[in-house]
Design a protein around this motif. Sequence first.
Motif, PDB file in Angstrom:
ATOM      1  N   LEU A 149     -10.589   1.640 -13.717  1.00 18.72           N
ATOM      2  CA  LEU A 149     -10.766   0.734 -12.577  1.00 18.72           C
ATOM      3  C   LEU A 149     -11.999  -0.163 -12.712  1.00 18.72           C
ATOM      4  O   LEU A 149     -12.302  -0.922 -11.802  1.00 18.72           O
ATOM      5  N   TYR A 159      -9.108  -5.973  -3.797  1.00 17.18           N
ATOM      6  CA  TYR A 159      -8.090  -5.078  -3.256  1.00 17.18           C
ATOM      7  C   TYR A 159      -7.468  -5.713  -2.027  1.00 17.18           C
ATOM      8  O   TYR A 159      -8.021  -6.640  -1.435  1.00 17.18           O
ATOM      9  N   GLU A 191      -3.429  -2.137  -3.048  1.00 20.84           N
ATOM     10  CA  GLU A 191      -3.117  -2.928  -4.236  1.00 20.84           C
ATOM     11  C   GLU A 191      -4.419  -3.418  -4.847  1.00 20.84           C
ATOM     12  O   GLU A 191      -5.296  -3.905  -4.139  1.00 20.84           O
ATOM     13  N   TYR A 237      -2.722  -2.188 -10.141  1.00 21.55           N
ATOM     14  CA  TYR A 237      -2.446  -0.833  -9.656  1.00 21.55           C
ATOM     15  C   TYR A 237      -1.971  -0.893  -8.214  1.00 21.55           C
ATOM     16  O   TYR A 237      -2.378  -1.756  -7.442  1.00 21.55           O
ATOM     17  N   LYS A 238      -1.140   0.092  -7.863  1.00 16.74           N
ATOM     18  CA  LYS A 238      -0.614   0.184  -6.503  1.00 16.74           C
ATOM     19  C   LYS A 238      -0.610   1.662  -6.114  1.00 16.74           C
ATOM     20  O   LYS A 238      -0.063   2.492  -6.847  1.00 16.74           O
ATOM     21  N   TYR A 239      -1.254   1.985  -4.987  1.00 12.37           N
ATOM     22  CA  TYR A 239      -1.385   3.378  -4.546  1.00 12.37           C
ATOM     23  C   TYR A 239      -0.873   3.544  -3.112  1.00 12.37           C
ATOM     24  O   TYR A 239      -1.178   2.739  -2.235  1.00 12.37           O
ATOM     25  N   TYR A 294      -0.791   7.246  -7.028  1.00 10.65           N
ATOM     26  CA  TYR A 294      -0.279   6.162  -7.847  1.00 10.65           C
ATOM     27  C   TYR A 294       1.212   5.966  -7.588  1.00 10.65           C
ATOM     28  O   TYR A 294       2.004   6.901  -7.735  1.00 10.65           O
ATOM     29  N   TYR A 352       3.624   4.460  -9.091  1.00 11.13           N
ATOM     30  CA  TYR A 352       4.610   4.491 -10.161  1.00 11.13           C
ATOM     31  C   TYR A 352       4.622   5.820 -10.929  1.00 11.13           C
ATOM     32  O   TYR A 352       5.245   5.928 -11.968  1.00 11.13           O
ATOM     33  N   CYS A 353       3.949   6.815 -10.419  1.00  7.25           N
ATOM     34  CA  CYS A 353       3.888   8.122 -11.067  1.00  7.25           C
ATOM     35  C   CYS A 353       5.070   8.951 -10.546  1.00  7.25           C
ATOM     36  O   CYS A 353       5.081   9.366  -9.386  1.00  7.25           O
TER      37      CYS A 353
END
Length: 137
Positions: A72, A78, A90, A106-108, A121, A123-124
């Motif tokens: 990061l 953000y 984001e 990144y997207k959380y 996360y 996409y995990c």
Amino acid sequence: MKQITLIAILFLAISCDDCCSELPDGNELQGKWQVVEVGYSPGAGYVTEKVEETRFVQFGEDHQFISNYDGLEDIRYYRINENSGRSMLELFPEEPKEMDPDQLVYKYHMSFDDGMLKLMYAYCTEGCHIGIQKISE
């Protein structure tokens, strides 16, 4: 008619700033947060580990972002996206001008529990998160 359009645009600009600094439960996002745990799935089960090194993320004014957490360090901005009905953090290396998905790094998903903000996360597939706790305003 022009006045109504101007008022609508002003309302949208103000409401975006409100959505982007407050967490769903009313806690303030802006400030410095220490990374205290990470979680991941190695394929079977879920592992949560305490972070011993001093790592932080900082959410500043005007959507500025600073961090020394691995991966990061190059993120500078953000925003909170609530379009899906769930608050999504984001992260961007440059200030996002439009809703360009190519800018997004990144997207959380965010969840706040017992003084810890969990950034999961998006996409995990088997699950992974960063757990952070606020240390200053």
